[in-house]
Scaffold this active site. Sequence first.
Site, PDB file in Angstrom:
ATOM      1  N   GLY A  31       0.804  -1.217   0.000  1.00 33.76           N
ATOM      2  CA  GLY A  31       0.000   0.000   0.000  1.00 33.76           C
ATOM      3  C   GLY A  31       0.833   1.261   0.000  1.00 33.76           C
ATOM      4  O   GLY A  31       2.039   1.238  -0.263  1.00 33.76           O
ATOM      5  N   HIS A  37       4.383   1.670  -7.982  1.00 37.32           N
ATOM      6  CA  HIS A  37       3.304   0.671  -7.937  1.00 37.32           C
ATOM      7  C   HIS A  37       2.387   0.813  -9.163  1.00 37.32           C
ATOM      8  O   HIS A  37       1.974  -0.179  -9.762  1.00 37.32           O
ATOM      9  CB  HIS A  37       2.444   0.862  -6.682  1.00 37.32           C
ATOM     10  CG  HIS A  37       3.176   0.692  -5.387  1.00 37.32           C
ATOM     11  ND1 HIS A  37       3.407   1.743  -4.535  1.00 37.32           N
ATOM     12  CD2 HIS A  37       3.715  -0.405  -4.791  1.00 37.32           C
ATOM     13  CE1 HIS A  37       4.050   1.301  -3.459  1.00 37.32           C
ATOM     14  NE2 HIS A  37       4.257   0.001  -3.594  1.00 37.32           N
ATOM     15  N   GLN A 153      14.639  -8.971  -3.979  1.00 36.56           N
ATOM     16  CA  GLN A 153      13.321  -9.583  -3.832  1.00 36.56           C
ATOM     17  C   GLN A 153      12.885 -10.239  -5.147  1.00 36.56           C
ATOM     18  O   GLN A 153      12.408 -11.376  -5.168  1.00 36.56           O
ATOM     19  CB  GLN A 153      12.308  -8.514  -3.422  1.00 36.56           C
ATOM     20  CG  GLN A 153      10.867  -8.981  -3.471  1.00 36.56           C
ATOM     21  CD  GLN A 153       9.910  -7.905  -2.975  1.00 36.56           C
ATOM     22  OE1 GLN A 153       9.720  -7.745  -1.781  1.00 36.56           O
ATOM     23  NE2 GLN A 153       9.322  -7.149  -3.887  1.00 36.56           N
ATOM     24  N   VAL A 176      11.011   3.280 -11.015  1.00 34.66           N
ATOM     25  CA  VAL A 176      10.458   4.605 -11.314  1.00 34.66           C
ATOM     26  C   VAL A 176      11.096   5.596 -10.342  1.00 34.66           C
ATOM     27  O   VAL A 176      11.190   5.323  -9.143  1.00 34.66           O
ATOM     28  CB  VAL A 176       8.926   4.612 -11.169  1.00 34.66           C
ATOM     29  CG1 VAL A 176       8.369   6.015 -11.434  1.00 34.66           C
ATOM     30  CG2 VAL A 176       8.293   3.595 -12.109  1.00 34.66           C
ATOM     31  N   SER A 185       9.736   5.210  -3.242  1.00 35.19           N
ATOM     32  CA  SER A 185       9.558   4.237  -2.167  1.00 35.19           C
ATOM     33  C   SER A 185       8.540   4.817  -1.203  1.00 35.19           C
ATOM     34  O   SER A 185       8.531   6.022  -0.944  1.00 35.19           O
ATOM     35  CB  SER A 185      10.887   4.014  -1.435  1.00 35.19           C
ATOM     36  OG  SER A 185      10.640   3.417  -0.171  1.00 35.19           O
TER      37      SER A 185
END
EC number: 6.3.2.1
Lengths: 281, 281
Positions: A31, A37, A153, A176, A185
Site C-alpha cells: 500500500g 506501484h 526480492q 520509477v 519508495s
Amino acid sequence: MIAINSIDELKANLKACKEKGLSIGLVPTMGYLHEGHLSLIKKAREDNDIVVVSIFVNPTQFGPKEDFDQYPRDRQKDLEKCEENQCDYVFLPQVNEMYPEGFSTYVEVEKLGQVLCGESRPTHFEGVATILTKLFNITKADRAYFGQKDAQQLIIVQKMVKDLNMDIEIIGCPIVREKDGLALSSRNTYLSEEERKDGLLLYESLVRAKELIDGGERNVSTIKQEMKGIINRGKNSEIDYIEFVNGKTLAPVSEVSGNVLIAIAVQVGNTRLIDNVIIDA
Amino acid sequence: MIAINSIDELKANLKACKEKGLSIGLVPTMGYLHEGHLSLIKKAREDNDIVVVSIFVNPTQFGPKEDFDQYPRDRQKDLEKCEENQCDYVFLPQVNEMYPEGFSTYVEVEKLGQVLCGESRPTHFEGVATILTKLFNITKADRAYFGQKDAQQLIIVQKMVKDLNMDIEIIGCPIVREKDGLALSSRNTYLSEEERKDGLLLYESLVRAKELIDGGERNVSTIKQEMKGIINRGKNSEIDYIEFVNGKTLAPVSEVSGNVLIAIAVQVGNTRLIDNVIIDA
C-alpha cells in the site's frame, strides 16, 4: 472495482474468473501506492484480463526493531488510485486472517535470502517468500508484477517459483524515479528535507558507477571507492552495503563483467533506503 | 496407464485433464509399494476422475547418515501394482530434475516438525514439506492421500496446506497392518526374522495402552511404563520415543483426555520403526 477483505471471498471471485478462461495479473503491495506501484498496475492491466492488487503491510517481513507500526498507510487514497488505474479487485486482508494464531509454516530461499539486505534483515525474505506463496495460492494468478527497485526480492521470487514449481510468471518492471533521480519508495515519506538530499546521493553514486564502467573501468574496488565518497557526503548517511554481485546468483564479483547488479543500502537518519542498477558489461 | 518422468510432460497431461473438468487425486509415495500404499490408491480411485501416483525416493527427507542409498526400490513391480489398481498416471521423476543444481528453496512447518520424529530427524519434515509443495504445484491435484501410519507427517501436511492457503484437500487413511499387527512399511524389508518379532512389540504395546485406557487408566506415565516394558522385551530394540500428544498440536499431554495421539519410534537393529494409535477419550 471490488475491494475484498476475506480470503474466501477473493478466492470465490477469482475462481469464477478462471472458469471463464480469464487471465489474472497480481500486483502484491504494502500500500501507500506511488508511481512505481502504478507502473506495475499499468503493466498488469496491459497483460491480463483481470488485475488484482493486494494491499497488506506484511508483519513477517519486518524485523522486531523495524518500522511495521509506523509504515505509512492510506487505504482511501490507495483505493482511489486502484480505481483510476482500472484494477478489478483490491485485496485488503486482515493480519489475523493471513496469520491466524498458531501459524507456523514458512518458505525460505536459502543463500539468496541471506546476503545483501538479508544480512541486516535476517528474516525479511522468509517473510516475503511466505506471504507471496500465500498470495499466489489464494489468487492463482497467471502473472505477478514486481519492481526492479527491490532487485533482490525479484531474484528471490523468481528462484522460489522455479524451485517450488509454482505455475506463475514473475515479471520485473523498471525502477520509477522522481525527476531528480530519487527512486520511489513508500518509505521516502519518512525523510526530512535534508535527509532527502542525502538520499539523492544513492542515485548519484550509481550514475557515477555507470559512467566509470562506460568509460572502461572494470575494477570493483575502484568504483566502490568513488561511490562511497559520494554517498558519504550525506551528513545523515550510514552505508549498510555497496555490493557488486552476479545478477542471478547474487555472488559477489570483483570485476565488472557480464550481468552485474550494483546494489546499495544506506541508512539515512532513521530511514533505510535501497537502490540499484543492472549493468550488462 | 501412462508412466511419466518429465515434470513438463506430466503438467501438460494433467492440464488437459483439468480443462476437461476432471478431478485429480494424488498419492505421493517413495515406491516399493505395499498394501498400505494400495489402500491410498484405492481411496483415490473412488474419489477422483484421475489418479496420479508419484514414486520418488526424496533425498531431502533423509538425513546424511540415513538410508537414502539402501532404501528399497522396485520400479517394475511398482508399475504393475499401479496398473492393477487402475492408476492413470505414474510420475517417476529424476532427482536432478526435482532438485536441479543450485536448488535452495525449502518449506518448513515450525514447531510441529521439530518434535517426535523431528527430534532425531531434524531436517526430515522440511524435506517432506518441500517435496509435497512441489508435487502439489506440479499436479494441481484436488486431493492428496496419506497414511495415518505417518501420523506426524499427516498433521504437518494439513498444517502446511492451511497456513499457505494451498487449494488441495488432504485425506488421511487408516494404518494397514499384517495379520499379526505389524504396521506395513517399505522399511520392514530390512528386518531379519528375529528383528521382525521385536517389531511386533510396537503394536503389542499400543494394544496394551488402548486396553488400559479402555479400562479407565488416564495417567500417561503409568501407561508409558507398561509400554516401555513390552517394547524392551525386544533384544534388538532401542526406544527412540513413546509420546502421548495432542492430536492436532502435537503438544505433550500428561492425562489421556480428548484427542490423543500415542506415537512410538523404535530402533530395531538398523531399522527405525514407527507406529501409533489415535485415542478419543
